[in-house]
Scaffold this motif. Structure first.
Motif, PDB file in Angstrom:
ATOM      1  N   SER B 481       0.833  -1.195   0.000  1.00 40.33           N
ATOM      2  CA  SER B 481       0.000   0.000   0.000  1.00 40.33           C
ATOM      3  C   SER B 481       0.871   1.250   0.000  1.00 40.33           C
ATOM      4  N   LEU B 482       0.440   2.233  -0.773  1.00 38.94           N
ATOM      5  CA  LEU B 482       1.180   3.487  -0.800  1.00 38.94           C
ATOM      6  C   LEU B 482       0.880   4.269   0.463  1.00 38.94           C
ATOM      7  N   ASP B 483       1.937   4.716   1.132  1.00 40.11           N
ATOM      8  CA  ASP B 483       1.769   5.589   2.286  1.00 40.11           C
ATOM      9  C   ASP B 483       2.668   6.808   2.057  1.00 40.11           C
ATOM     10  N   THR B 484       2.782   7.646   3.066  1.00 41.39           N
ATOM     11  CA  THR B 484       3.529   8.885   2.833  1.00 41.39           C
ATOM     12  C   THR B 484       5.030   8.657   2.628  1.00 41.39           C
ATOM     13  N   ASP B 485       5.501   7.423   2.856  1.00 36.67           N
ATOM     14  CA  ASP B 485       6.927   7.186   2.548  1.00 36.67           C
ATOM     15  C   ASP B 485       7.169   7.258   1.039  1.00 36.67           C
ATOM     16  N   TRP B 486       6.059   7.217   0.261  1.00 38.87           N
ATOM     17  CA  TRP B 486       6.173   7.359  -1.186  1.00 38.87           C
ATOM     18  C   TRP B 486       6.983   8.601  -1.526  1.00 38.87           C
ATOM     19  N   PHE B 487       6.764   9.684  -0.767  1.00 43.91           N
ATOM     20  CA  PHE B 487       7.395  10.958  -1.124  1.00 43.91           C
ATOM     21  C   PHE B 487       8.908  10.872  -1.052  1.00 43.91           C
ATOM     22  N   TYR B 488       9.432  10.202   0.006  1.00 40.73           N
ATOM     23  CA  TYR B 488      10.889  10.155   0.041  1.00 40.73           C
ATOM     24  C   TYR B 488      11.458   8.958  -0.689  1.00 40.73           C
ATOM     25  N   ARG B 489      10.618   7.911  -0.885  1.00 35.87           N
ATOM     26  CA  ARG B 489      11.154   6.770  -1.641  1.00 35.87           C
ATOM     27  C   ARG B 489      11.212   7.109  -3.123  1.00 35.87           C
ATOM     28  N   LYS B 490      10.121   7.698  -3.623  1.00 36.98           N
ATOM     29  CA  LYS B 490      10.151   8.129  -5.011  1.00 36.98           C
ATOM     30  C   LYS B 490      10.972   9.409  -5.157  1.00 36.98           C
ATOM     31  N   GLY B 491      10.993  10.222  -4.098  1.00 34.25           N
ATOM     32  CA  GLY B 491      11.771  11.459  -4.114  1.00 34.25           C
ATOM     33  C   GLY B 491      13.249  11.167  -4.325  1.00 34.25           C
ATOM     34  N   ALA B 492      13.737  10.077  -3.700  1.00 31.81           N
ATOM     35  CA  ALA B 492      15.139   9.690  -3.860  1.00 31.81           C
ATOM     36  C   ALA B 492      15.421   9.356  -5.327  1.00 31.81           C
ATOM     37  N   ARG B 493      14.416   8.697  -5.969  1.00 34.37           N
ATOM     38  CA  ARG B 493      14.591   8.365  -7.393  1.00 34.37           C
ATOM     39  C   ARG B 493      14.684   9.635  -8.215  1.00 34.37           C
ATOM     40  N   LEU B 494      13.798  10.589  -7.910  1.00 33.79           N
ATOM     41  CA  LEU B 494      13.771  11.844  -8.651  1.00 33.79           C
ATOM     42  C   LEU B 494      15.122  12.529  -8.519  1.00 33.79           C
ATOM     43  N   PHE B 495      15.645  12.507  -7.292  1.00 33.14           N
ATOM     44  CA  PHE B 495      16.936  13.127  -7.037  1.00 33.14           C
ATOM     45  C   PHE B 495      18.022  12.436  -7.859  1.00 33.14           C
ATOM     46  N   MET B 496      17.968  11.102  -7.873  1.00 32.78           N
ATOM     47  CA  MET B 496      18.965  10.332  -8.620  1.00 32.78           C
ATOM     48  C   MET B 496      18.835  10.582 -10.104  1.00 32.78           C
ATOM     49  N   TRP B 497      17.568  10.619 -10.565  1.00 34.01           N
ATOM     50  CA  TRP B 497      17.325  10.875 -11.978  1.00 34.01           C
ATOM     51  C   TRP B 497      17.892  12.243 -12.335  1.00 34.01           C
ATOM     52  N   PHE B 498      17.683  13.204 -11.412  1.00 33.22           N
ATOM     53  CA  PHE B 498      18.183  14.551 -11.652  1.00 33.22           C
ATOM     54  C   PHE B 498      19.706  14.527 -11.711  1.00 33.22           C
ATOM     55  N   ALA B 499      20.314  13.746 -10.797  1.00 31.74           N
ATOM     56  CA  ALA B 499      21.776  13.675 -10.771  1.00 31.74           C
ATOM     57  C   ALA B 499      22.302  12.985 -12.024  1.00 31.74           C
ATOM     58  N   GLU B 500      21.518  12.000 -12.519  1.00 37.38           N
ATOM     59  CA  GLU B 500      22.013  11.240 -13.668  1.00 37.38           C
ATOM     60  C   GLU B 500      21.727  11.941 -14.989  1.00 37.38           C
ATOM     61  N   LYS B 501      20.524  12.499 -15.090  1.00 39.44           N
ATOM     62  CA  LYS B 501      20.121  13.066 -16.375  1.00 39.44           C
ATOM     63  C   LYS B 501      20.418  14.576 -16.505  1.00 39.44           C
ATOM     64  N   PRO B 502      19.577  15.468 -16.015  1.00 37.94           N
ATOM     65  CA  PRO B 502      19.812  16.899 -16.284  1.00 37.94           C
ATOM     66  C   PRO B 502      21.162  17.369 -15.775  1.00 37.94           C
ATOM     67  N   ALA B 503      21.529  16.977 -14.567  1.00 33.62           N
ATOM     68  CA  ALA B 503      22.786  17.466 -14.011  1.00 33.62           C
ATOM     69  C   ALA B 503      23.961  16.932 -14.812  1.00 33.62           C
ATOM     70  N   ALA B 504      23.871  15.648 -15.199  1.00 37.48           N
ATOM     71  CA  ALA B 504      24.964  15.056 -15.964  1.00 37.48           C
ATOM     72  C   ALA B 504      25.042  15.684 -17.356  1.00 37.48           C
ATOM     73  N   LEU B 505      23.874  15.923 -17.964  1.00 35.19           N
ATOM     74  CA  LEU B 505      23.843  16.563 -19.278  1.00 35.19           C
ATOM     75  C   LEU B 505      24.457  17.954 -19.204  1.00 35.19           C
ATOM     76  N   TRP B 506      24.056  18.658 -18.186  1.00 35.03           N
ATOM     77  CA  TRP B 506      24.566  20.012 -17.979  1.00 35.03           C
ATOM     78  C   TRP B 506      26.077  19.977 -17.789  1.00 35.03           C
ATOM     79  N   GLU B 507      26.516  19.015 -17.015  1.00 36.40           N
ATOM     80  CA  GLU B 507      27.947  18.884 -16.758  1.00 36.40           C
ATOM     81  C   GLU B 507      28.678  18.588 -18.069  1.00 36.40           C
TER      82      GLU B 507
END
Lengths: 84, 587
Positions: B481-507
């Motif tokens: 069941s989805l609970d409020t941990d969704w925000f930081y569990r999926k949030g971590a993915r978003l952060f990683m995606w940001f580190a891998e994609k836009p930030a890496a592209l920018w770099e």
């Protein structure tokens, strides 16, 4: 002794007797509620005999229906590997 | 009593001894220390003890009154039960963590100043996290890191709140906080309700507890949320918002319990639900409500421990944790069934079980305050409690369809611990006077009136009727069941995606730009500078040449410096990003 009691609630052989026992308990609980004296009530429903039985049943159905609705239609339930 | 012994200190000083002892000696210690702790609490008289000054702060290690005593009683009793349940565990590290956890929880309960409170609060977070890590598998490690992350955040909020509170009031004594809506008030309240698992800050509990070790979860179910109820009772009695948060919590846990398939996660959602009653009691804040919260915490610690021990026994013997994998265990584990059911009757507030004499006090306090909606919703939640803990979980775990599992009864020490807890659940229910005499205020409440007994039975038995009629719809499903941990569990993915994609592209873009445009330009201009310098050197004064040379050189230094430093910063940033991700998701 303990094993026998537990077995009574588990073994399908006692299915019919379990039902009879259950219905007897339900009737007893419902009837005794009409006999209980109520000298001090906080809310009007506390004065209605049988209210608790009705409220208990409705609560139970409501909780199951509402939760399953939230789970299935509301999208709270996800596959086990959702976070993998 | 002339000498005051801090029972928490017994555990904390006992912890380092554990790894040094042989297995047998360790078992003796695991029984002796909780026993001494119980004796020291029973012997304790109200007063202020352990006062000294540290770094300019007046430390009060032992603020003993009826409120701290009622919590200390049940925490020490539960520590003994939990230690007996864990006697068979050979790994010393788990016991060390449990000792520190129990000791620090007692430290919080006796803390008379904010500094002491904070220190023990933090030890509690770290030692309990170890009980999750000790499961030693991927999901547990990840859940443990998430648990730590949430509690460290809570600790920082508490620290900030305490510092501001101390500066504003000039006092570090732990007590009620004026309801002024100041920053300190808000920060401390949030950090407390985080530990009480009030939604939306509840997900750490239901995320981590089912991942903890079988014996560790028993301690966790008892200590963190209930010390949070204790500090709320001390600092925030009568805070109205807590009435509504508590009531919402009671319902929230019940809804999620319907959806849950993991047996200990279902029980964890019922911690959320039950702590809701206590939080609502804190919010109501009358003498009866405070008594209700404290007594419900007392009863809850024992029966919840018993339920976690029952579910833990099944996990220990079968290796299964999902209800869909269980069923039919009643034939081989009858004692576990009976002992578990005592806990289930207690949490469901059946007459002559402990929950009956404590939960009804909170509901009655809501009635006395004319909070009709609160009283109705709390009653509805208690129907849900019996539905899940007393009917659904035992039905699918022990009865239901036969899974073919042939598990034996758990080891004697586990059964003994469950037996002690079961006896207490019944004793409190039959002789409520024992518990009532420990409560902070005189009790003017009689749980055993005819109408209350028949009313409670009516709610419970007709809940059972609903269960029987709707049984097919309650079959556990293989979902999470989805609970409020969704925000930081999926949030971590978003952060990683940001580190891998836009930030890496920018770099990449920046370094390409540096390689193709900036670097040649700088090289060219440096060469030009040099050329001009060389060509003009014959015609011009040496000083001009030297200036040009210096300019060219510094340009070169600048360009290489900028690029390498930039690259280093990017690499560093990515490294921090990756480390954070691995810390958050546990690799």
């Amino acid at each position: 002794m303990i094993a026998k009691i537990v077995n009574f609630f588990g073994d399908t052989a006692y299915r019919k007797r379990r039902w009879i026992l259950f219905i007897v308990v339900l009737v007893l609980v419902f009837v005794t509620d009409f006999l209980a004296p109520r000298e001090h009530v906080e809310f009007f429903w506390d004065a209605i005999p049988g209210w608790a039985a009705l409220f208990g049943f409705i609560s139970c159905v409501l909780i199951i229906v509402a939760s399953k609705f939230l789970g299935h239609q509301g999208g709270l339930m996800k596959d086990e590997d959702y976070y993998e | 009593m002339s000498e005051w012994v801090h029972p928490g200190l017994l555990f904390i000083l006992g912890a380092p001894l554990i790894p040094l002892l042989s297995w047998r000696a360790r078992q003796v210690l695991m029984i002796l220390i909780p026993t001494f702790a119980i004796i020291s609490v029973v012997d304790m008289t109200p007063g202020t003890f352990g006062v000294f000054e540290f770094a300019g702060i007046a430390i009060v290690a032992g603020q003993v009154d009826k409120l701290s005593l009622v919590f200390a009683h049940v925490l020490t009793i539960m520590s003994l039960i939990g230690m007996i349940y864990a006697l068979h565990v050979e790994r010393p590290s788990e016991h060390v963590a449990a000792f520190l956890y129990v000791g620090s929880a007692l430290g919080v309960v006796f803390a008379g100043d904010w500094f002491t409170l904070l220190v023990f609060w933090e030890i509690m977070a770290f030692s309990s996290a170890y009980l999750v890590f000790a499961s030693n598998n991927g999901p547990a490690t990840r859940a443990g890191f998430r648990y730590l992350m949430v509690h460290i955040t809570g600790g920082v909020l508490l620290l900030s709140g305490i510092v501001i509170h101390g500066l504003e009031t000039g006092s570090m004594l732990f007590g009620p906080i004026a309801e002024d809506g100041s920053l300190a008030y808000v920060l401390i309240l949030i950090s407390f309700i985080l530990n009480a698992a009030v939604p939306p800050l509840n997900a750490w509990l239901t995320d981590a507890y089912p991942e903890a070790t079988v014996t560790g979860a028993v301690f966790m179910s008892a200590f963190t949320t209930k010390t949070a109820v204790y500090v709320l009772l001390r600092a925030f009695p009568g805070t109205e918002i807590l009435i509504w948060l508590g009531t919402a919590m009671a319902i929230y846990g019940v809804i999620y319990a319907v959806l849950e398939n993991d047996c200990r996660r279902l029980l964890a959602y019922h911690i959320v639900s039950q702590v809701g009653y206590m939080v609502a009691g804190v919010g109501i804040g009358t003498e009866m409500a405070v008594n209700g919260s404290a007594s419900h915490a007392f009863a809850h610690i024992i029966y919840k421990g018993l339920l976690f021990m029952g579910a833990g026994a099944v996990i220990h013997m079968t290796g299964k944790r999902l209800l869909t994998d269980m069923g039919g265990l009643y034939r081989t584990m009858p004692w576990t069934v009976v002992l578990y059911m005592v806990g289930a009757f207690a949490i469901s507030a059946f007459p002559f079980f402990s929950g009956f004499v404590s939960k009804s006090m909170v509901v009655a306090a809501a009635g006395e305050d004319h909070l009709a909606v609160v009283a109705l919703l709390l009653t509805l939640a208690s129907s849900g409690t019996f539905l899940h803990t007393g009917l659904k979980l035992p039905y699918y775990m022990f009865f239901g369809h036969d899974s073919g599992l042939k598990a034996k009864e758990p080891p004697a020490n586990m059964l003994t611990a469950m037996g002690i807890a079961a006896v207490l659940c019944i004793a409190i229910g039959v002789f409520p006077g024992m518990l009532y005499s420990l409560l902070p205020y005189p009790v003017h409440f009689e749980p055993y009136t005819a109408a209350h007994v028949t009313g409670s039975l009516g709610i419970l038995m007709f809940t059972a009727l609903g269960f029987v009629l709707l049984l097919r719809h309650l079959d556990p499903e293989r979902t999470i069941s989805l609970d409020t941990d969704w925000f930081y569990r999926k949030g971590a993915r978003l952060f990683m995606w940001f580190a891998e994609k836009p930030a890496a592209l920018w770099e990449g873009a920046v370094s390409r730009l540096a390689d193709t445009v900036v670097l040649p330009f700088l090289h060219g201009s440096a060469r030009l500078g040099l050329k001009v310098d060389m060509n003009v050197v014959d015609a011009c004064v040496n000083g001009v040449a030297r200036t040009a040379l210096a300019w060219g050189a510094s340009l070169r230094r600048l360009q290489t410096g900028v690029v390498t430093h930039y690259a280093m910063a990017m690499v560093g940033g990515i490294l921090i990003g990756i480390t954070t991700y691995f810390v958050i998701s546990g690799g």
